[in-house]
Design a protein around this motif. Structure first.
Motif, short mmCIF file in Angstrom:
data_model
loop_
_atom_site.label_atom_id
_atom_site.label_comp_id
_atom_site.label_asym_id
_atom_site.label_seq_id
_atom_site.Cartn_x
_atom_site.Cartn_y
_atom_site.Cartn_z
N THR A 57 16.82 6.59 18.53
CA THR A 57 16.86 5.16 18.80
C THR A 57 16.04 4.51 17.68
OG1 THR A 57 16.97 5.56 21.18
CG2 THR A 57 16.27 3.37 20.47
N THR A 58 16.73 3.93 16.71
CA THR A 58 16.06 3.53 15.47
C THR A 58 15.00 2.45 15.67
OG1 THR A 58 18.00 2.10 15.06
CG2 THR A 58 17.91 4.22 13.91
N GLY A 59 15.16 1.59 16.67
CA GLY A 59 14.17 0.55 16.93
C GLY A 59 12.96 1.04 17.68
N TRP A 60 12.94 2.32 18.05
CA TRP A 60 11.79 2.92 18.73
C TRP A 60 10.95 3.80 17.81
CZ3 TRP A 60 13.44 5.01 24.24
CH2 TRP A 60 13.76 3.92 25.06
N LEU A 61 11.54 4.26 16.71
CA LEU A 61 10.81 5.17 15.83
C LEU A 61 9.69 4.44 15.11
CD1 LEU A 61 13.57 7.42 14.27
CD2 LEU A 61 12.49 7.55 16.51
N ARG A 62 8.61 5.16 14.82
CA ARG A 62 7.49 4.56 14.11
C ARG A 62 7.88 4.26 12.67
NH1 ARG A 62 3.03 8.61 14.18
NH2 ARG A 62 4.65 10.14 14.68
N GLY A 63 7.63 3.04 12.23
CA GLY A 63 7.99 2.67 10.87
C GLY A 63 8.46 1.23 10.79
N PRO A 64 9.17 0.90 9.73
CA PRO A 64 9.50 -0.50 9.45
C PRO A 64 10.49 -1.15 10.41
CG PRO A 64 10.59 0.96 7.88
CD PRO A 64 9.63 1.80 8.66
N TYR A 65 11.21 -0.37 11.19
CA TYR A 65 12.23 -0.94 12.08
C TYR A 65 11.77 -0.97 13.54
CZ TYR A 65 14.49 1.01 7.96
OH TYR A 65 14.78 1.39 6.68
N ASP A 66 10.52 -0.58 13.78
CA ASP A 66 9.99 -0.46 15.14
C ASP A 66 9.96 -1.82 15.83
OD1 ASP A 66 8.69 0.13 17.47
OD2 ASP A 66 6.90 0.98 16.53
N GLU A 67 10.67 -1.93 16.95
CA GLU A 67 10.68 -3.16 17.73
C GLU A 67 9.98 -3.00 19.07
OE1 GLU A 67 14.35 -5.24 17.93
OE2 GLU A 67 14.97 -4.66 15.90
N SER A 68 9.14 -1.95 19.16
CA SER A 68 8.41 -1.64 20.40
C SER A 68 9.42 -1.24 21.49
CB SER A 68 7.56 -2.82 20.85
OG SER A 68 6.63 -3.16 19.84
N GLY A 69 8.95 -1.05 22.68
CA GLY A 69 9.82 -0.67 23.77
C GLY A 69 9.86 0.81 24.05
N ALA A 70 9.38 1.64 23.12
CA ALA A 70 9.40 3.08 23.33
C ALA A 70 8.48 3.46 24.48
CB ALA A 70 8.99 3.81 22.06
N LEU A 71 8.83 4.53 25.18
CA LEU A 71 8.08 4.95 26.36
C LEU A 71 7.16 6.14 26.06
CD1 LEU A 71 10.96 4.75 29.00
CD2 LEU A 71 9.22 3.03 28.45
N GLY A 72 7.06 6.53 24.81
CA GLY A 72 6.22 7.67 24.44
C GLY A 72 5.91 7.63 22.96
N THR A 73 5.31 8.69 22.46
CA THR A 73 5.02 8.79 21.03
C THR A 73 6.28 9.25 20.31
OG1 THR A 73 2.73 9.38 21.50
CG2 THR A 73 3.55 9.86 19.29
#
Length: 263
Positions: free
Chosen positions: A97-113
């Motif tokens: 899920t590209t918007g969850w991965l750490r980095g320039p596209y991170d849009e928050s919302g991830a439920l873990g590391t």
């Protein structure tokens, strides 16, 4: 060539997962034990792309094929799963899920590391297939056409930009799809896509509706062995299938209501 294939669906591999992901997280020890079961029973692990290509082209599959897949892109896949996969020489697919991965596209919302992009590249360099899992992990069948296309294509474009090659496999967030969603995923250039279903994958399901089997924290090694042998799946996943049918009716109703309200 046309026989059923177990496609295993994992999420996080972690000793102490976030509470929100604990149910679908597997401990590193349990994962290692499960991979040993596959090795001891002579399974050959394929990527999603390899299975899709073989069934498309009519090529024979290796003896006892199995797919090992991971959804979302949790950091534990790199930390804990990759060494075990490498030790057995097992292929795998990670759907990010590209918007969850750490980095320039991170849009928050991830439920873990989550993985960062250096770790994704290391997975790819080790032979792990990187597939798409939408950009922000929505229920795709509940989106309008514009956002559905954006979620699908943005994910593909980001993976292509970071890895230098576009992903060819997709997994539907939550396993939810529809004819419209599947057509969009195909139009975006993905060659195959995975659902959930908790039954064996078969060629007749078509390349955009291949079913998977859920592995969760409560899955004990004896149950895992039955799952990969495709035994007693109806009993094992009876509750999951009932919930899936109920959710499908509810989602179709919501989608129909939105169409009625649309000006």
């Amino acid at each position: 060539m046309n026989g059923p294939v177990p496609i295993l669906m994992y999420h996080d591999i972690d000793q102490a997962p976030f509470p929100e992901t604990r149910r679908l997280s597997v401990s590193p020890e349990a994962f290692a034990e499960q991979m040993a079961v596959l090795a001891d029973r002579g399974f050959t692990a394929l990527t999603t792309a390899e299975l899709g290509a073989a069934w498309r082209d009519g090529r024979p599959l290796p003896p006892r094929p199995v797919l090992i897949t991971f959804d979302d892109g949790y950091e534990g896949v790199h930390r804990y799963a990759l060494p075990v996969l490498a030790a057995h020489g097992f292929a795998a697919t990670v759907f990010v899920t590209t918007g969850w991965l750490r980095g320039p596209y991170d849009e928050s919302g991830a439920l873990g590391t989550m993985l960062d992009w250096d770790q994704v590249r290391e997975l790819a360099a080790a032979g792990v297939e990187i597939g798409g899992h939408a950009h922000t992990h929505p229920q795709l069948d509940q989106l309008d056409d514009h956002r559905l296309w954006s979620e699908t294509v943005r994910c593909k474009e980001i993976v292509a930009q970071e890895l230098g090659t576009p992903p060819v496999s997709f997994a539907y967030p939550y396993g939810y799809s529809s004819r419209r969603v599947r057509a969009t995923v195909r139009a975006a250039g993905f060659a195959q896509a995975l659902a959930v279903g908790n039954t064996a994958a078969r060629r007749r399901q078509g390349p955009y509706a291949l079913e998977r089997l859920t592995v969760r924290r409560s899955t004990r090694v004896e149950e895992f062995a039955r799952i990969v042998e495709l035994r007693a799946l109806g009993r094992t996943f009876a509750a999951d299938r009932a919930l899936t049918k109920g959710y499908a009716v509810l989602r179709r109703g919501r989608a129909a209501l939105r169409e009625v309200r649309r000006p």
